[in-house]
Design a protein around this motif. Structure first.
Motif, PDB file in Angstrom:
ATOM      1  N   GLU A  96       0.832  -1.201   0.000  1.00 38.68           N
ATOM      2  CA  GLU A  96       0.000   0.000   0.000  1.00 38.68           C
ATOM      3  C   GLU A  96       0.872   1.258   0.000  1.00 38.68           C
ATOM      4  O   GLU A  96       0.622   2.210  -0.751  1.00 38.68           O
ATOM      5  N   GLU A  97       1.897   1.258   0.839  1.00 43.19           N
ATOM      6  CA  GLU A  97       2.811   2.398   0.894  1.00 43.19           C
ATOM      7  C   GLU A  97       3.524   2.585  -0.446  1.00 43.19           C
ATOM      8  O   GLU A  97       3.703   3.710  -0.917  1.00 43.19           O
ATOM      9  N   ASN A  98       3.908   1.490  -1.086  1.00 48.42           N
ATOM     10  CA  ASN A  98       4.567   1.541  -2.391  1.00 48.42           C
ATOM     11  C   ASN A  98       3.655   2.184  -3.438  1.00 48.42           C
ATOM     12  O   ASN A  98       4.093   3.018  -4.234  1.00 48.42           O
ATOM     13  N   LEU A  99       2.370   1.796  -3.439  1.00 49.49           N
ATOM     14  CA  LEU A  99       1.423   2.401  -4.390  1.00 49.49           C
ATOM     15  C   LEU A  99       1.282   3.907  -4.148  1.00 49.49           C
ATOM     16  O   LEU A  99       1.231   4.698  -5.100  1.00 49.49           O
ATOM     17  N   LYS A 100       1.218   4.304  -2.872  1.00 50.18           N
ATOM     18  CA  LYS A 100       1.128   5.734  -2.549  1.00 50.18           C
ATOM     19  C   LYS A 100       2.351   6.485  -3.069  1.00 50.18           C
ATOM     20  O   LYS A 100       2.239   7.569  -3.660  1.00 50.18           O
ATOM     21  N   LEU A 101       3.534   5.919  -2.834  1.00 53.14           N
ATOM     22  CA  LEU A 101       4.761   6.577  -3.258  1.00 53.14           C
ATOM     23  C   LEU A 101       4.852   6.668  -4.787  1.00 53.14           C
ATOM     24  O   LEU A 101       5.300   7.693  -5.318  1.00 53.14           O
ATOM     25  N   SER A 103       2.308   6.894  -6.822  1.00 55.81           N
ATOM     26  CA  SER A 103       1.363   7.936  -7.202  1.00 55.81           C
ATOM     27  C   SER A 103       1.952   9.321  -6.939  1.00 55.81           C
ATOM     28  O   SER A 103       1.860  10.229  -7.774  1.00 55.81           O
ATOM     29  N   GLU A 104       2.579   9.505  -5.779  1.00 59.19           N
ATOM     30  CA  GLU A 104       3.210  10.783  -5.451  1.00 59.19           C
ATOM     31  C   GLU A 104       4.340  11.105  -6.435  1.00 59.19           C
ATOM     32  O   GLU A 104       4.506  12.256  -6.848  1.00 59.19           O
TER      33      GLU A 104
END
Length: 132
Positions: A96-101, A103-104
């Motif tokens: 989940e954190e990887n997907l957020k990063l 996207s950012e």
């Protein structure tokens, strides 16, 4: 061989042991279970009982060891299951954190591209057109 029976309260059978001296042995035909229950156990019976108790103690000790081993293994399996659940939850959180990063990073990349296109410093200059 001479055999005679005497009928009284208990039946007895008389068998000669030695015909020469005329002695007889009395063998009771009555139910001696009550009489036998009052007799102390023989050494053989006590030995059997001791062996049976020792065997039962050995089996009981073996069962206790097996039970402790099973309990230890069950606890180990449960601990490993909890560890696996924790690791699985951590993997999900990292995904989940990887997907957020990602996207950012895309947003920042787009922002940088927009800044570069708006700035005159990063504009392509045509040197031939300026010389004319």
């Amino acid at each position: 061989m001479h055999v005679s029976r005497t009928l009284r309260k208990e039946s007895k059978m008389e068998l000669p042991l030695d015909e020469e001296d005329g002695t007889f042995t009395n063998i009771s035909l009555a139910d001696d279970s009550e009489h036998l229950s009052r007799l102390p156990p023989s050494k053989v019976e006590r030995g059997h009982a001791t062996m049976m108790n020792a065997d039962m103690d050995a089996v009981e000790a073996e069962n206790q060891v097996e039970l402790e081993e099973k309990t230890r293994l069950i606890n180990q399996v449960l601990e490993l299951q909890h560890t696996l659940e924790d690791l699985s939850a951590r993997v999900d959180a990292v995904k989940e954190e990887n997907l957020k990063l990602k996207s950012e990073n895309q947003v920042l990349g787009q922002y940088i591209e927009n800044l570069m296109s708006a700035s005159s410093v990063f504009q392509t200059t045509d040197t031939k057109s300026k010389r004319k």
